[in-house]
Enzyme design. Structure first.
Site, PDB file in Angstrom:
ATOM      1  NE  ARG A   1     -12.460  38.619 -10.345  1.00  0.00           N
ATOM      2  CZ  ARG A   1     -13.199  37.814 -11.129  1.00  0.00           C
ATOM      3  NH1 ARG A   1     -12.824  37.093 -11.959  1.00  0.00           N
ATOM      4  NH2 ARG A   1     -14.616  37.532 -10.712  1.00  0.00           N
TER       5      ARG A   1
ATOM      6  CD  GLU B   1     -18.643  34.816 -15.376  1.00  0.00           C
ATOM      7  OE1 GLU B   1     -19.111  33.881 -15.454  1.00  0.00           O
ATOM      8  OE2 GLU B   1     -17.580  35.166 -16.303  1.00  0.00           O
TER       9      GLU B   1
ATOM     10  CD  GLU C   1     -13.641  34.726 -14.656  1.00  0.00           C
ATOM     11  OE1 GLU C   1     -13.832  33.779 -15.704  1.00  0.00           O
ATOM     12  OE2 GLU C   1     -14.090  34.611 -13.597  1.00  0.00           O
TER      13      GLU C   1
ATOM     14  CG  ASN D   1     -15.333  37.379 -16.013  1.00  0.00           C
ATOM     15  OD1 ASN D   1     -14.256  38.578 -15.769  1.00  0.00           O
ATOM     16  ND2 ASN D   1     -15.784  36.803 -15.085  1.00  0.00           N
TER      17      ASN D   1
END
Ligand code: LGS
Length: 451
Positions: free
Chosen positions: A82, A171, A355, A296
């Site tokens: 990624r 995010e 993540e 994440n």
């Protein structure tokens, strides 16, 4: 014969094991070959914004070492990578003229990944807005939804087919909380009035980029959010209300908008007169069918009511907790809790952990090139265990990307914190896989059986 509990607690066949990075954090050479500056180039060159005055000018020099880095991924046996593309490499002014050299960089990278059997997951926006667009208001300008869709379209046309998994935003909460509310991240604003506007335009941009993808792309597109479960510090009603606010602000805000077409009602209480009334057609744009979501996960927070701006909530340190070098509590159960929460609230949408990882103190490279990082191994093992538990609880988890492949530029913390499973010597740019990289490599090779 394995019993059914053991059998169901396995990682599914085809589980996508990989590692993640982001353009500004690893590439370096931000102005090479016709690229325009981004807000992060600008921010890092503003005195006082980054620990030690660090910048992303060289970073991991991935812009020149991409081939070796892909070879390293192959040695580790990774199935996926990624990464993000830098908007201002491709469109130096943010819109209009395409810089072919910038596009070619990513095209070569994708070819190299595919030749090495590594699936690319491409994130369009990992925080490095073209400075030229910031000069036009950036995320505060409603036109950015179209600017972002235009940028996405350039990439879809160039890479779709070779890239089969696309992410619009990384995010959005951090973009607005760090960039527009508290000012710790680029562009460094501090405004309660701007924050909801930036949020809303990020979500409109997400929606517009998904729409543009549906017109051109043939594969999958999703959104990556950071999620941090909130637990009450006591059983008081005040703490329960603080948890509700913090949870709505951080965890529900973006997924509710993207998947349910609304914001949670607590946001109005948090932002008061700064919370605007948006037209319904905006939500029709924001709410698009997504093929997957990316989560994440780093930590939880135990939350109490306290005077704070604007949430009126504070995090309570856990005396018995284990903390990473960035001061974040290690709490794997939180990942199970939030994956089950997301399944129940949003339907069981295919989910990738896009993540997860930790910065710990790493000793210097020992003789023989070994770096012992037992705490990072422990962190990974526990969080992978949590994912296996969530899978057993019925969550549709399709893959896991460790943060990060390489030690890199940790935003305003500069190079002071190392998240890599591969050590980077910033003087020589030498890469040395840490023990955690070898550990992870075995997990990948056994599809999690060696956990
Ligand atoms: O480098 C970033 C990693 C490291 O930790 C990556 O680019 C981001 O996408 C992501 O935000 N990253 C990250 N986040 C952890 C945030 C935890 C905040 C906890 C605060 C507790 C008080």
């Amino acid at each position: 014969m394995p019993n059914s509990a053991t059998a169901s607690a396995r990682f599914p066949d085809g589980f996508l094991w990989g590692a993640a990075t982001a353009a500004h954090q690893i590439e370096g050479s931000p102005l090479a070959d016709g690229a325009g500056p981004s807000i992060w180039t600008r921010f890092a060159h503003t005195p006082g914004m980054i620990v030690n005055g660090d910048t992303g000018d060289i970073a991991c020099d991935h812009y020149h070492r991409w081939k070796q880095d892909v070879a390293l991924m192959r040695e580790l046996g990774l199935k996926a990578y990624r990464f993000s593309t830098s908007w201002s490499r491709i469109l130096p002014e943010g819109t209009g003229r395409v810089n072919q050299a910038g596009l070619d960089f990513y095209s070569r990278l994708v070819d190299e990944l595919l030749e090495n059997g590594i699936e690319p997951l491409l994130t369009l926006y990992h925080w490095d807005l073209p400075a030229a667009l910031d000069d036009r208001g950036g995320w505060l300008n409603r036109d950015i939804a179209q600017w972002f869709a235009e940028y996405g379209d350039v990439l879809y046309r160039a890479l779709d087919g070779r890239v089969k998994k696309w992410v619009t935003l990384n995010e959005p909460w951090v973009v607005t909380d760090g960039g527009y509310l508290h000012g710790a991240l680029a562009p460094g604003h501090r405004s309660k009035y701007e924050t909801p506007i930036a949020t809303h335009n990020l979500m409109r941009a997400h929606g517009a980029a998904v729409q543009a993808y549906r017109a051109t792309g043939k594969h999958e597109i999703g959104l990556v959010v950071n999620i941090e479960p909130k637990y009450p510090a006591s059983d008081s009603a005040d703490d329960a209300a603080a948890v509700k606010r913090a949870h709505a602000y951080m965890n529900e805000q973006y997924l509710d908008a993207a998947l349910l077409g609304r914001y949670p009602p607590e946001l109005k209480d948090i932002f008061g007169d700064a919370w605007p009334q948006w037209p319904q057609e905006d939500f029709d744009l924001i709410r698009q069918k997504l093929d997957f979501i990316g989560i994440n996960y780093y930590t939880r927070s135990v939350t109490k009511a306290a005077q704070s701006y604007p949430l009126d909530a504070a995090v309570v340190k856990q005396p018995l907790g284990t903390y990473t070098e960035t001061g974040w509590e290690v709490f794997p159960q939180g990942l199970v809790d939030l994956l089950v929460w997301a399944k129940d609230r949003y339907g069981n949408i295919p989910t990738y952990i896009t993540e997860n990882g930790a910065a710990f103190f790493d000793p210097p490279v020992a003789e023989g090139g070994r770096i012992r990082d037992p705490l990072r191994i422990d962190y990974l093992q526990k969080h992978l265990g949590a994912i296996r538990q969530a899978i057993a609880a019925g969550c549709d988890i399709r893959g896991y990307m460790v943060w990060s492949l390489l030690d890199n530029m940790e935003w305003s913390l500069g190079y002071s914190k190392r998240f890599g499973i591969v050590h980077v010597n910033y003087g020589t740019q030498e890469r040395t896989p840490k023990d955690s990289a070898h550990y992870y490599s075995k997990i990948v090779a056994s599809n999690g059986a060696s956990l």
